[in-house]
Scaffold this motif. Sequence first.
Motif, mmCIF file in Angstrom:
data_model
loop_
_atom_site.group_PDB
_atom_site.id
_atom_site.type_symbol
_atom_site.label_atom_id
_atom_site.label_comp_id
_atom_site.label_asym_id
_atom_site.label_seq_id
_atom_site.Cartn_x
_atom_site.Cartn_y
_atom_site.Cartn_z
ATOM 1 N N VAL A 372 -148.085 -70.914 13.387
ATOM 2 C CA VAL A 372 -149.258 -71.131 14.229
ATOM 3 C C VAL A 372 -149.663 -72.601 14.202
ATOM 4 O O VAL A 372 -149.306 -73.339 13.285
ATOM 5 C CB VAL A 372 -150.465 -70.270 13.782
ATOM 6 C CG1 VAL A 372 -150.135 -68.790 13.885
ATOM 7 C CG2 VAL A 372 -150.895 -70.623 12.361
ATOM 8 N N VAL A 373 -150.394 -72.996 15.249
ATOM 9 C CA VAL A 373 -151.023 -74.311 15.286
ATOM 10 C C VAL A 373 -152.486 -74.110 15.660
ATOM 11 O O VAL A 373 -152.843 -73.138 16.336
ATOM 12 C CB VAL A 373 -150.334 -75.258 16.296
ATOM 13 C CG1 VAL A 373 -148.885 -75.514 15.893
ATOM 14 C CG2 VAL A 373 -150.412 -74.706 17.719
ATOM 15 N N SER A 383 -143.788 -69.028 19.497
ATOM 16 C CA SER A 383 -142.469 -68.389 19.490
ATOM 17 C C SER A 383 -141.541 -69.234 20.341
ATOM 18 O O SER A 383 -141.787 -69.398 21.541
ATOM 19 C CB SER A 383 -142.529 -66.970 20.058
ATOM 20 O OG SER A 383 -143.334 -66.124 19.273
ATOM 21 N N ILE A 384 -140.474 -69.759 19.747
ATOM 22 C CA ILE A 384 -139.523 -70.570 20.496
ATOM 23 C C ILE A 384 -138.378 -69.690 20.974
ATOM 24 O O ILE A 384 -137.595 -69.183 20.169
ATOM 25 C CB ILE A 384 -138.971 -71.728 19.641
ATOM 26 C CG1 ILE A 384 -140.104 -72.642 19.152
ATOM 27 C CG2 ILE A 384 -137.949 -72.535 20.430
ATOM 28 C CD1 ILE A 384 -139.634 -73.753 18.229
ATOM 29 N N CYS A 385 -138.307 -69.463 22.265
ATOM 30 C CA CYS A 385 -137.192 -68.766 22.914
ATOM 31 C C CYS A 385 -136.900 -67.424 22.238
ATOM 32 O O CYS A 385 -137.698 -66.507 22.305
ATOM 33 C CB CYS A 385 -135.964 -69.673 22.949
ATOM 34 S SG CYS A 385 -134.724 -69.171 24.163
ATOM 35 N N LEU A 394 -143.881 -62.167 15.015
ATOM 36 C CA LEU A 394 -145.132 -61.840 15.697
ATOM 37 C C LEU A 394 -146.176 -61.401 14.683
ATOM 38 O O LEU A 394 -147.337 -61.846 14.741
ATOM 39 C CB LEU A 394 -144.911 -60.737 16.722
ATOM 40 C CG LEU A 394 -146.200 -60.272 17.407
ATOM 41 C CD1 LEU A 394 -146.719 -61.326 18.367
ATOM 42 C CD2 LEU A 394 -146.027 -58.939 18.111
ATOM 43 N N ALA A 395 -145.794 -60.562 13.744
ATOM 44 C CA ALA A 395 -146.739 -60.105 12.725
ATOM 45 C C ALA A 395 -147.266 -61.284 11.921
ATOM 46 O O ALA A 395 -148.459 -61.336 11.579
ATOM 47 C CB ALA A 395 -146.065 -59.085 11.811
ATOM 48 N N GLU A 396 -146.382 -62.238 11.622
ATOM 49 C CA GLU A 396 -146.799 -63.414 10.863
ATOM 50 C C GLU A 396 -147.833 -64.224 11.631
ATOM 51 O O GLU A 396 -148.814 -64.722 11.062
ATOM 52 C CB GLU A 396 -145.563 -64.270 10.567
ATOM 53 C CG GLU A 396 -145.814 -65.429 9.619
ATOM 54 C CD GLU A 396 -144.535 -66.168 9.261
ATOM 55 O OE1 GLU A 396 -144.635 -67.387 8.966
ATOM 56 O OE2 GLU A 396 -143.459 -65.558 9.292
ATOM 57 N N ILE A 404 -154.067 -66.447 20.690
ATOM 58 C CA ILE A 404 -153.287 -66.583 21.908
ATOM 59 C C ILE A 404 -151.855 -66.862 21.474
ATOM 60 O O ILE A 404 -151.620 -67.400 20.387
ATOM 61 C CB ILE A 404 -153.832 -67.725 22.803
ATOM 62 C CG1 ILE A 404 -153.095 -67.780 24.145
ATOM 63 C CG2 ILE A 404 -153.757 -69.071 22.090
ATOM 64 C CD1 ILE A 404 -153.716 -68.770 25.140
ATOM 65 N N LEU A 405 -150.881 -66.468 22.295
ATOM 66 C CA LEU A 405 -149.473 -66.670 21.971
ATOM 67 C C LEU A 405 -148.855 -67.636 22.981
ATOM 68 O O LEU A 405 -149.031 -67.464 24.193
ATOM 69 C CB LEU A 405 -148.718 -65.338 22.000
ATOM 70 C CG LEU A 405 -149.263 -64.221 21.110
ATOM 71 C CD1 LEU A 405 -148.410 -62.961 21.275
ATOM 72 C CD2 LEU A 405 -149.301 -64.651 19.648
ATOM 73 N N LEU A 406 -148.140 -68.630 22.472
ATOM 74 C CA LEU A 406 -147.440 -69.599 23.309
ATOM 75 C C LEU A 406 -145.946 -69.432 23.068
ATOM 76 O O LEU A 406 -145.494 -69.429 21.920
ATOM 77 C CB LEU A 406 -147.874 -71.031 22.985
ATOM 78 C CG LEU A 406 -149.385 -71.299 23.002
ATOM 79 C CD1 LEU A 406 -149.675 -72.755 22.643
ATOM 80 C CD2 LEU A 406 -149.990 -70.951 24.364
#
Length: 512
Positions: A372-373, A383-385, A394-396, A404-406
């Motif tokens: 996360v950032v 998540s990279i690719c 995802l759980a982490e 939010i997810l990027l």
Amino acid sequence: MTPTTAAPLPLGVAALAAVAGGWLMDLGFPDLGWWPLTIVGTALVLAALRGRSIGGALLIGAISGFSYYGTLIEWLTVYLGLVPWLALTLAQVFFTALGGVLIALAWRWVPRAWPGAAGRLVLTPAVVGAAWTIREAVASVFPFGGFAWGRLAHSQAEGPLAHWAAWVGFSGLTFLLAWFSAALVAVAIERQVGMLRRGIAVAGASTALLIWPPVPIATTGTMTVAAVQGDSNAGLFADYERGEILQDHYDATRTLFDRGLELDVVVWPENASDLDPLRSEYAASVLDLVSDRLDAPLVVGTITATETNGVEETFNSVLLWEAGEGPLDQYDKKHPVPFAEYLPAREFFYPLAPDLFDLVPRDYTFGTRDTVVSIDGVIAGISICYDIVDDDLLAEQLDAGAQILLAPTNNADFGVSDQSVQQLAIARLRAIESGRTLVNASTVGASAIILPDGSTVDSLPLFEPGTMVQEVPLSDTVTPAHALGRTLEWGVILFGLATIALAGALTARRRA
């Protein structure tokens, strides 16, 4: 075979059913996305496995796996040719063949151990569904991190069953789909069940799945996001000038400069800066310019390197960059893709196909930073690719407080194929499963901003430069899927294995 059920399919007919079933399963995935066909295809494969010997189950499982994965991942041939496609397909065939044996044993033993209507029509399909889930769960993590692409759950991203991902997660949704498919077979083969009663049973189960309500998601605020697609020739095997990909994304972003936007973050894709801004003053100056002109931090993908004890390590990274400050935070991809971003056991595999593995000249290092950032106090999961298929990552992110997810990604290596839209389908389910907005920013597409209910609020055409600007909701809701984690998956695995083993023992005792 119990006296109340139809005979198994002849082996030749079963083989044809396995081919058709695998093909129909693929049609449920994007690009076509005809989601009911995956259920029909799964039912055909399960019907073909019923009544099979061990050898027959291995054969039917292998045929269905080749038909399914061979069509699903044909995008591997776009730049890499037939050999990698065949190798990955056969790797999955190994698992589908073994899974076919487990499914065949469930069909054989469970209705014999519990021959009543509940045993034949409810318990047996549940155990068959569990056996399918076991095969999928193992193949998703083994070997080299597994291949979690093409799980049954992924086919439902745009269908009315997608909301189940927030309740039971990906493995739970796969189990429900496999159970339902097996139940269709069980009802169809019952000689004592008339057509009307068959229809009522199927309609009842279908209605229960469809009307189950979605998980309510609470909003904790909003964030205004700009995401950029540079339409870059950015593939691993592309021929481009250094700095060209950076220039493409800068050019696409410039259209936002004079619009008076009040942005909270700008998202560029994976490897959008093909010059490492930690080592290139020019790249750093471009990122500074973008961040300054838009008065917002920039999330940008790049390749970084560090030297430890005289050994250089290379990372597929995402930086959080702010003008005048430089990198505020960094995520390094934790699970590089085997045989693409690194070559496992290089000393063993490289001599087998040196011309092919010359395409993987360097091994990316496995990242150890958190996932996360923090963007002005808002926690964003990264998540990279291919990261998007990893349940644990995802759980982490959610455990670390992601609101939010990027998902920056680079799909340029797969041309005009189904790969990018298949990946977007997985990302859509991740948004639903987590109850979070997800920003999927690709170099060439498919790029989209997806809300927590799975709906698309903005998207861009494939292979066209463009931007998406949206105010999106933030959330800290803990969905049942996240609360359960892998508990449900392990429960299904233990239920399936224990029930098959017990059924086998009871059957053997009754024969003795």
